[in-house]
Write a protein that holds these residues in place. Structure first.
Motif, PDB file in Angstrom:
ATOM      1  N   MET A   1       0.842  -1.174   0.000  1.00 16.78           N
ATOM      2  CA  MET A   1       0.000   0.000   0.000  1.00 16.78           C
ATOM      3  C   MET A   1       0.889   1.238   0.000  1.00 16.78           C
ATOM      4  N   LYS A   2       0.472   2.266  -0.761  1.00 21.33           N
ATOM      5  CA  LYS A   2       1.245   3.493  -0.868  1.00 21.33           C
ATOM      6  C   LYS A   2       0.290   4.678  -0.902  1.00 21.33           C
ATOM      7  N   ILE A   3       0.646   5.750  -0.183  1.00 25.15           N
ATOM      8  CA  ILE A   3      -0.135   6.981  -0.196  1.00 25.15           C
ATOM      9  C   ILE A   3       0.749   8.082  -0.747  1.00 25.15           C
ATOM     10  N   GLU A   4       0.247   8.786  -1.749  1.00 23.81           N
ATOM     11  CA  GLU A   4       1.000   9.869  -2.385  1.00 23.81           C
ATOM     12  C   GLU A   4       0.256  11.179  -2.248  1.00 23.81           C
ATOM     13  N   LYS A   5       0.999  12.255  -2.027  1.00 23.63           N
ATOM     14  CA  LYS A   5       0.424  13.594  -2.097  1.00 23.63           C
ATOM     15  C   LYS A   5       0.514  14.026  -3.554  1.00 23.63           C
ATOM     16  N   ILE A   6      -0.617  14.376  -4.130  1.00 25.62           N
ATOM     17  CA  ILE A   6      -0.690  14.741  -5.544  1.00 25.62           C
ATOM     18  C   ILE A   6      -0.638  16.262  -5.651  1.00 25.62           C
ATOM     19  N   THR A   7       0.312  16.777  -6.416  1.00 28.33           N
ATOM     20  CA  THR A   7       0.452  18.226  -6.532  1.00 28.33           C
ATOM     21  C   THR A   7       0.079  18.753  -7.918  1.00 28.33           C
ATOM     22  N   ASN A   8       0.086  17.903  -8.932  1.00 26.84           N
ATOM     23  CA  ASN A   8      -0.237  18.326 -10.296  1.00 26.84           C
ATOM     24  C   ASN A   8      -1.413  17.530 -10.843  1.00 26.84           C
ATOM     25  N   ASN A   9      -2.148  18.148 -11.752  1.00 28.65           N
ATOM     26  CA  ASN A   9      -3.232  17.473 -12.470  1.00 28.65           C
ATOM     27  C   ASN A   9      -4.219  16.781 -11.521  1.00 28.65           C
ATOM     28  N   LYS A  10      -4.661  17.512 -10.513  1.00 26.61           N
ATOM     29  CA  LYS A  10      -5.585  16.948  -9.528  1.00 26.61           C
ATOM     30  C   LYS A  10      -6.916  16.525 -10.156  1.00 26.61           C
ATOM     31  N   LYS A  11      -7.285  17.177 -11.243  1.00 29.44           N
ATOM     32  CA  LYS A  11      -8.566  16.864 -11.905  1.00 29.44           C
ATOM     33  C   LYS A  11      -8.593  15.442 -12.476  1.00 29.44           C
ATOM     34  N   GLN A  12      -7.432  14.802 -12.610  1.00 28.39           N
ATOM     35  CA  GLN A  12      -7.435  13.424 -13.113  1.00 28.39           C
ATOM     36  C   GLN A  12      -8.182  12.493 -12.167  1.00 28.39           C
ATOM     37  N   PHE A  13      -8.411  12.930 -10.932  1.00 30.82           N
ATOM     38  CA  PHE A  13      -9.107  12.114  -9.933  1.00 30.82           C
ATOM     39  C   PHE A  13     -10.581  12.496  -9.802  1.00 30.82           C
ATOM     40  N   LEU A  14     -11.075  13.291 -10.741  1.00 26.38           N
ATOM     41  CA  LEU A  14     -12.435  13.808 -10.648  1.00 26.38           C
ATOM     42  C   LEU A  14     -13.486  12.704 -10.554  1.00 26.38           C
ATOM     43  N   ASP A  15     -13.312  11.616 -11.307  1.00 29.62           N
ATOM     44  CA  ASP A  15     -14.318  10.548 -11.260  1.00 29.62           C
ATOM     45  C   ASP A  15     -14.504  10.011  -9.842  1.00 29.62           C
ATOM     46  N   LEU A  16     -13.418   9.898  -9.121  1.00 36.24           N
ATOM     47  CA  LEU A  16     -13.478   9.399  -7.742  1.00 36.24           C
ATOM     48  C   LEU A  16     -13.995  10.492  -6.801  1.00 36.24           C
ATOM     49  N   LEU A  17     -13.527  11.712  -6.953  1.00 39.07           N
ATOM     50  CA  LEU A  17     -13.996  12.815  -6.103  1.00 39.07           C
ATOM     51  C   LEU A  17     -15.504  13.019  -6.229  1.00 39.07           C
ATOM     52  N   LEU A  18     -16.035  12.798  -7.419  1.00 37.66           N
ATOM     53  CA  LEU A  18     -17.474  12.969  -7.638  1.00 37.66           C
ATOM     54  C   LEU A  18     -18.319  11.933  -6.897  1.00 37.66           C
ATOM     55  N   LEU A  19     -17.717  10.834  -6.466  1.00 33.95           N
ATOM     56  CA  LEU A  19     -18.466   9.858  -5.664  1.00 33.95           C
ATOM     57  C   LEU A  19     -18.846  10.441  -4.313  1.00 33.95           C
ATOM     58  N   ALA A  20     -18.019  11.352  -3.782  1.00 35.23           N
ATOM     59  CA  ALA A  20     -18.269  11.927  -2.463  1.00 35.23           C
ATOM     60  C   ALA A  20     -18.902  13.316  -2.537  1.00 35.23           C
ATOM     61  N   ASP A  21     -18.706  13.996  -3.647  1.00 34.68           N
ATOM     62  CA  ASP A  21     -19.248  15.345  -3.824  1.00 34.68           C
ATOM     63  C   ASP A  21     -19.686  15.416  -5.274  1.00 34.68           C
ATOM     64  N   GLU A  22     -20.983  15.240  -5.503  1.00 31.72           N
ATOM     65  CA  GLU A  22     -21.443  14.947  -6.856  1.00 31.72           C
ATOM     66  C   GLU A  22     -21.623  16.157  -7.770  1.00 31.72           C
ATOM     67  N   GLN A  23     -21.146  17.323  -7.373  1.00 34.54           N
ATOM     68  CA  GLN A  23     -21.257  18.498  -8.236  1.00 34.54           C
ATOM     69  C   GLN A  23     -19.872  19.094  -8.455  1.00 34.54           C
ATOM     70  N   GLU A  24     -19.421  19.073  -9.703  1.00 35.07           N
ATOM     71  CA  GLU A  24     -18.044  19.451 -10.021  1.00 35.07           C
ATOM     72  C   GLU A  24     -17.704  20.877  -9.595  1.00 35.07           C
ATOM     73  N   ASN A  25     -18.623  21.831  -9.743  1.00 32.87           N
ATOM     74  CA  ASN A  25     -18.282  23.208  -9.372  1.00 32.87           C
ATOM     75  C   ASN A  25     -18.075  23.353  -7.869  1.00 32.87           C
ATOM     76  N   MET A  26     -18.649  22.474  -7.052  1.00 33.00           N
ATOM     77  CA  MET A  26     -18.387  22.495  -5.611  1.00 33.00           C
ATOM     78  C   MET A  26     -16.971  21.959  -5.330  1.00 33.00           C
ATOM     79  N   ILE A  27     -16.555  20.926  -6.052  1.00 32.24           N
ATOM     80  CA  ILE A  27     -15.198  20.379  -5.921  1.00 32.24           C
ATOM     81  C   ILE A  27     -14.169  21.439  -6.340  1.00 32.24           C
ATOM     82  N   ASP A  28     -14.501  22.184  -7.409  1.00 32.67           N
ATOM     83  CA  ASP A  28     -13.592  23.219  -7.901  1.00 32.67           C
ATOM     84  C   ASP A  28     -13.303  24.288  -6.841  1.00 32.67           C
TER      85      ASP A  28
END
Length: 155
Positions: A1-28
């Motif tokens: 198991m590995k945990i990384e701090k992501i500093t670039n291109n955070k939007k690449q994880f949008l599909d997963l972030l939308l599972l917890a917060d289903e409106q993209e402009n709120m995530i933004d």
């Protein structure tokens, strides 16, 4: 198991972030200023996106408080401890810089139970947060989300 701090291109994880917060402009509103962490678990030493299980975003609130704004685990990996592992990691990561971590969530039994098992306790609520800030009714566990319930954990 590995945990990384992501500093670039955070939007690449949008599909997963939308599972917890289903409106993209709120995530933004918090993604760019927040710290994004990704938990990978795979059988090989070279981790790929197939090994991604869970992500979370933590933002500073003030000099003593930070907030867990989003944590999401792919559905097929839920209940396997990945979310708790990532929360424990961010507790340890932030404890030298902050006294308290907050998390805001809908008032549903399973979610409140999950955060309780991670050491969070009820703090306060924001009335009508979900109905005032989202462009559609949101439901979790068959319950419409109306108020935002805040929980806190002393680090």
């Amino acid at each position: 198991m590995k945990i990384e701090k992501i500093t670039n291109n955070k939007k690449q994880f949008l599909d997963l972030l939308l599972l917890a917060d289903e409106q993209e402009n709120m995530i933004d509103k918090y993604l760019e200023n927040g710290d994004l962490f990704a938990l990978y678990d795979g059988g090989s030493t070279t981790l790929t996106n197939h090994d991604l299980k869970t992500v979370c975003v933590v933002v500073p609130i003030d000099s003593e408080t930070c907030e867990l704004k989003n944590i999401a685990t792919y559905k097929k990996y839920q209940g396997k401890g990945y979310g708790k592992t990532l929360i424990k990691f961010v507790f340890d990561f932030y404890k030298s810089n902050y006294k308290t971590m907050l998390v805001g969530t809908g008032e549903t039994p399973a979610i409140l139970s999950f955060y309780g098992s991670c050491g969070f306790e009820r703090s306060h609520r924001i009335k009508s947060f979900f109905t005032d800030n989202y462009d559609h009714p949101m439901f979790e566990e068959g319950i419409q989300l109306i108020d935002m319930v805040y929980l806190k954990k002393e680090l």
